[in-house]
Write a protein that holds these residues in place. Structure first.
Motif, PDB file in Angstrom:
ATOM      1  N   PRO A 120     -11.988  61.862  -3.581  1.00 42.39           N
ATOM      2  CA  PRO A 120     -13.032  61.011  -3.001  1.00 42.39           C
ATOM      3  C   PRO A 120     -12.622  60.551  -1.610  1.00 42.39           C
ATOM      4  CG  PRO A 120     -11.813  59.835  -4.702  1.00 42.39           C
ATOM      5  CD  PRO A 120     -11.363  61.250  -4.769  1.00 42.39           C
ATOM      6  N   LYS A 121     -13.583  60.494  -0.729  1.00 44.29           N
ATOM      7  CA  LYS A 121     -13.286  60.085   0.651  1.00 44.29           C
ATOM      8  C   LYS A 121     -13.128  58.568   0.758  1.00 44.29           C
ATOM      9  CE  LYS A 121     -13.605  64.233   2.482  1.00 44.29           C
ATOM     10  NZ  LYS A 121     -13.793  65.015   1.241  1.00 44.29           N
ATOM     11  N   THR A 122     -13.931  57.848   0.006  1.00 42.54           N
ATOM     12  CA  THR A 122     -13.965  56.390   0.118  1.00 42.54           C
ATOM     13  C   THR A 122     -13.878  55.760  -1.262  1.00 42.54           C
ATOM     14  OG1 THR A 122     -16.376  56.305  -0.082  1.00 42.54           O
ATOM     15  CG2 THR A 122     -15.461  56.566   2.145  1.00 42.54           C
ATOM     16  N   LEU A 123     -13.648  54.450  -1.277  1.00 41.93           N
ATOM     17  CA  LEU A 123     -13.653  53.709  -2.537  1.00 41.93           C
ATOM     18  C   LEU A 123     -15.031  53.796  -3.187  1.00 41.93           C
ATOM     19  CD1 LEU A 123     -12.303  51.878  -4.596  1.00 41.93           C
ATOM     20  CD2 LEU A 123     -12.805  49.921  -3.097  1.00 41.93           C
ATOM     21  N   GLN A 124     -16.081  53.786  -2.374  1.00 46.36           N
ATOM     22  CA  GLN A 124     -17.434  53.903  -2.913  1.00 46.36           C
ATOM     23  C   GLN A 124     -17.612  55.226  -3.662  1.00 46.36           C
ATOM     24  OE1 GLN A 124     -20.555  53.434  -0.008  1.00 46.36           O
ATOM     25  NE2 GLN A 124     -22.175  53.957  -1.448  1.00 46.36           N
ATOM     26  N   LEU A 126     -15.200  56.947  -5.033  1.00 47.35           N
ATOM     27  CA  LEU A 126     -14.397  56.846  -6.248  1.00 47.35           C
ATOM     28  C   LEU A 126     -15.171  56.116  -7.338  1.00 47.35           C
ATOM     29  CD1 LEU A 126     -11.756  57.139  -7.840  1.00 47.35           C
ATOM     30  CD2 LEU A 126     -11.006  54.974  -6.809  1.00 47.35           C
ATOM     31  N   GLU A 127     -15.850  55.045  -6.968  1.00 45.44           N
ATOM     32  CA  GLU A 127     -16.606  54.287  -7.959  1.00 45.44           C
ATOM     33  C   GLU A 127     -17.823  55.068  -8.441  1.00 45.44           C
ATOM     34  OE1 GLU A 127     -17.322  50.177  -7.135  1.00 45.44           O
ATOM     35  OE2 GLU A 127     -15.291  49.838  -6.374  1.00 45.44           O
ATOM     36  N   GLU A 128     -18.407  55.888  -7.579  1.00 41.63           N
ATOM     37  CA  GLU A 128     -19.520  56.738  -8.015  1.00 41.63           C
ATOM     38  C   GLU A 128     -19.025  57.741  -9.058  1.00 41.63           C
ATOM     39  OE1 GLU A 128     -22.721  60.010  -6.231  1.00 41.63           O
ATOM     40  OE2 GLU A 128     -21.438  58.869  -4.873  1.00 41.63           O
ATOM     41  N   TYR A 129     -17.899  58.385  -8.765  1.00 39.49           N
ATOM     42  CA  TYR A 129     -17.296  59.299  -9.741  1.00 39.49           C
ATOM     43  C   TYR A 129     -16.978  58.547 -11.032  1.00 39.49           C
ATOM     44  CZ  TYR A 129     -13.443  61.594 -12.155  1.00 39.49           C
ATOM     45  OH  TYR A 129     -12.632  62.117 -13.130  1.00 39.49           O
ATOM     46  N   SER A 130     -16.409  57.356 -10.895  1.00 39.45           N
ATOM     47  CA  SER A 130     -16.019  56.571 -12.063  1.00 39.45           C
ATOM     48  C   SER A 130     -17.233  56.193 -12.905  1.00 39.45           C
ATOM     49  CB  SER A 130     -15.260  55.311 -11.645  1.00 39.45           C
ATOM     50  OG  SER A 130     -14.040  55.653 -11.008  1.00 39.45           O
ATOM     51  N   TYR A 131     -18.378  56.010 -12.256  1.00 40.31           N
ATOM     52  CA  TYR A 131     -19.594  55.770 -13.046  1.00 40.31           C
ATOM     53  C   TYR A 131     -19.864  56.946 -13.975  1.00 40.31           C
ATOM     54  CZ  TYR A 131     -24.156  56.241 -14.825  1.00 40.31           C
ATOM     55  OH  TYR A 131     -25.172  56.490 -15.725  1.00 40.31           O
ATOM     56  N   TYR A 132     -19.841  58.151 -13.419  1.00 34.02           N
ATOM     57  CA  TYR A 132     -20.223  59.315 -14.217  1.00 34.02           C
ATOM     58  C   TYR A 132     -19.271  59.558 -15.382  1.00 34.02           C
ATOM     59  CZ  TYR A 132     -24.022  60.612 -11.136  1.00 34.02           C
ATOM     60  OH  TYR A 132     -25.222  60.609 -10.443  1.00 34.02           O
ATOM     61  N   VAL A 133     -17.966  59.374 -15.172  1.00 28.93           N
ATOM     62  CA  VAL A 133     -17.025  59.691 -16.250  1.00 28.93           C
ATOM     63  C   VAL A 133     -16.748  58.496 -17.167  1.00 28.93           C
ATOM     64  CG1 VAL A 133     -15.912  61.559 -14.993  1.00 28.93           C
ATOM     65  CG2 VAL A 133     -14.999  59.240 -14.805  1.00 28.93           C
ATOM     66  N   ASN A 181      -2.973  68.859  -9.958  1.00 23.17           N
ATOM     67  CA  ASN A 181      -3.224  69.023  -8.523  1.00 23.17           C
ATOM     68  C   ASN A 181      -4.464  68.255  -8.070  1.00 23.17           C
ATOM     69  OD1 ASN A 181      -2.485  70.036  -5.987  1.00 23.17           O
ATOM     70  ND2 ASN A 181      -3.910  71.754  -6.157  1.00 23.17           N
ATOM     71  N   ARG A 182      -4.601  67.040  -8.572  1.00 25.50           N
ATOM     72  CA  ARG A 182      -5.728  66.186  -8.196  1.00 25.50           C
ATOM     73  C   ARG A 182      -5.194  64.868  -7.653  1.00 25.50           C
ATOM     74  NH1 ARG A 182      -9.115  66.488 -13.844  1.00 25.50           N
ATOM     75  NH2 ARG A 182      -9.436  68.756 -13.913  1.00 25.50           N
ATOM     76  N   ILE A 183      -5.836  64.365  -6.598  1.00 27.83           N
ATOM     77  CA  ILE A 183      -5.539  63.030  -6.074  1.00 27.83           C
ATOM     78  C   ILE A 183      -6.847  62.241  -6.079  1.00 27.83           C
ATOM     79  CG2 ILE A 183      -4.623  61.664  -4.177  1.00 27.83           C
ATOM     80  CD1 ILE A 183      -3.180  64.141  -3.169  1.00 27.83           C
ATOM     81  N   TYR A 184      -6.910  61.246  -6.954  1.00 26.51           N
ATOM     82  CA  TYR A 184      -8.118  60.428  -7.052  1.00 26.51           C
ATOM     83  C   TYR A 184      -8.079  59.238  -6.095  1.00 26.51           C
ATOM     84  CZ  TYR A 184      -9.461  63.015 -11.248  1.00 26.51           C
ATOM     85  OH  TYR A 184      -9.838  64.001 -12.131  1.00 26.51           O
ATOM     86  N   LEU A 185      -6.917  58.947  -5.522  1.00 27.38           N
ATOM     87  CA  LEU A 185      -6.828  57.856  -4.549  1.00 27.38           C
ATOM     88  C   LEU A 185      -7.662  58.233  -3.330  1.00 27.38           C
ATOM     89  CD1 LEU A 185      -2.952  57.366  -4.748  1.00 27.38           C
ATOM     90  CD2 LEU A 185      -4.710  56.126  -6.032  1.00 27.38           C
ATOM     91  N   PRO A 186      -8.607  57.384  -2.923  1.00 27.15           N
ATOM     92  CA  PRO A 186      -9.519  57.770  -1.836  1.00 27.15           C
ATOM     93  C   PRO A 186      -8.800  58.088  -0.530  1.00 27.15           C
ATOM     94  CG  PRO A 186     -10.319  55.816  -2.993  1.00 27.15           C
ATOM     95  CD  PRO A 186      -8.929  56.069  -3.487  1.00 27.15           C
ATOM     96  N   VAL A 187      -9.315  59.081   0.174  1.00 27.30           N
ATOM     97  CA  VAL A 187      -8.696  59.557   1.415  1.00 27.30           C
ATOM     98  C   VAL A 187      -8.598  58.437   2.444  1.00 27.30           C
ATOM     99  CG1 VAL A 187      -8.957  61.131   3.363  1.00 27.30           C
ATOM    100  CG2 VAL A 187      -9.437  61.924   1.033  1.00 27.30           C
ATOM    101  N   MET A 188      -9.687  57.693   2.644  1.00 30.97           N
ATOM    102  CA  MET A 188      -9.698  56.655   3.672  1.00 30.97           C
ATOM    103  C   MET A 188      -8.711  55.538   3.348  1.00 30.97           C
ATOM    104  SD  MET A 188     -11.649  57.908   5.873  1.00 30.97           S
ATOM    105  CE  MET A 188     -11.678  56.518   7.008  1.00 30.97           C
ATOM    106  N   GLU A 189      -8.584  55.204   2.071  1.00 29.50           N
ATOM    107  CA  GLU A 189      -7.618  54.177   1.672  1.00 29.50           C
ATOM    108  C   GLU A 189      -6.186  54.675   1.895  1.00 29.50           C
ATOM    109  OE1 GLU A 189     -10.944  51.919   0.592  1.00 29.50           O
ATOM    110  OE2 GLU A 189     -10.610  54.070   0.430  1.00 29.50           O
ATOM    111  N   ARG A 190      -5.942  55.930   1.586  1.00 32.15           N
ATOM    112  CA  ARG A 190      -4.604  56.486   1.810  1.00 32.15           C
ATOM    113  C   ARG A 190      -4.246  56.468   3.297  1.00 32.15           C
ATOM    114  NH1 ARG A 190      -4.611  62.117  -0.043  1.00 32.15           N
ATOM    115  NH2 ARG A 190      -6.702  61.984  -0.932  1.00 32.15           N
TER     116      ARG A 190
END
Length: 280
Positions: A120-124, A126-133, A181-190
């Motif tokens: 995810p690029k942003t925290l938003q 990440l939260e959108e993905y988190s909604y679906y799963v 091989n997954r990074i769920y930490l948002p790119v912009m936050e990193r």
């Protein structure tokens, strides 16, 4: 004979949750039987969906498995479901509670997002993905644990699901990266906190990692608090198990803190004696 079959189907679902999520099972085992087994059936659906992605090494097989599950959900929506313990158990749940099938489809969308994964690029995002799963799971459970007020508690249920998913992500950073091989930490936050992929590759837990981790943990804790503010509107027989589930997951964050933020090489979990303390 019919009751015997139903008991067997519900036991099938209970065995799945007992095997895969001791904390979830521990929390919701305090529900009355009808509600408890409904939760187990929903968990079984989500676990089967998740496993169809994570246990298939080839992308084409992952997609085929999700498409097959969606086809079976389509059949279920038309009351033409497969003669299988999961679908028989879910039919009982839908016959008993005022269920909405859309969150089940949303759950499959979330699994597809993992098949075609990109950080995810942003925290938003990440939260959108988190909604679906995970937020979708909150909506699946809502008619069971808020029989009278479920139409008014959708935002609260979604917030709890997102908080739990962010907690899962913060617990599984190492496993997700080194094994999947997954990074769920948002790119912009990193980028903002100065924790690049090369540091993750080196299993480096430095100030930038801790600050990034806490940034996301605090967001999860805010969502837990916002959910808790509406707990009074849930069914009386569901309040304690529901709060237990939220507290058990929230406690994972404290366990990681106590373990010096090592979620890169260590599997963090809430020990049984600590679970008992939370119950008290």
């Amino acid at each position: 004979m019919i009751q015997h079959q139903l008991n067997s189907d519900l036991q099938y679902c209970e065995n799945i949750i007992k095997k895969h999520s001791k904390s979830f099972y521990f929390a919701f085992s305090g529900l009355p039987a009808e509600k408890r087994y409904a939760v187990y059936a929903i968990y079984a659906f989500c676990r089967i969906a998740d496993d169809s992605v994570d246990e298939n090494p080839i992308i084409a097989f992952k997609s085929a498995a999700i498409n097959q599950l969606r086809h079976e959900l389509d059949l279920f929506s038309r009351h033409e479901e497969r003669n299988h313990p999961l679908w028989r158990a879910l039919r009982h749940v839908f016959n008993t509670f005022n269920m909405d099938i859309q969150p089940f489809y949303d759950q499959l969308t979330g699994q597809e997002m993992d098949i075609q994964f990109s950080s995810p690029k942003t925290l938003q995002q990440l939260e959108e993905y988190s909604y679906y799963v995970a937020g979708s799971v909150g909506l699946m459970l809502l008619p069971i644990i808020a029989t009278e007020n479920h139409q008014y508690l959708k935002k609260s249920a979604v917030k709890l699901g997102i908080a739990m998913q962010i907690t899962n992500i913060l617990r599984d950073i190492g496993e997700d990266f080194y094994e999947k091989n997954r990074i769920y930490l948002p790119v912009m936050e990193r980028l903002h906190f100065g924790y690049g992929e090369e540091k993750l590759d080196q299993q480096l837990i430095d100030e930038s990692f801790i600050t990034l981790w806490e940034h996301l943990a605090v967001r999860a804790e805010i969502l837990y608090d916002e959910f808790s503010n509406h707990l009074v509107k849930f069914d009386n027989d569901s309040k304690e198990p529901l709060m237990m589930a939220a507290n058990v997951y929230r406690e994972i964050l404290n366990v990681i803190r106590e373990n010096q933020y090592d979620c890169l090489t260590k599997r963090n979990f809430v020990a049984q004696e600590r679970l008992e303390q939370i119950r008290v």
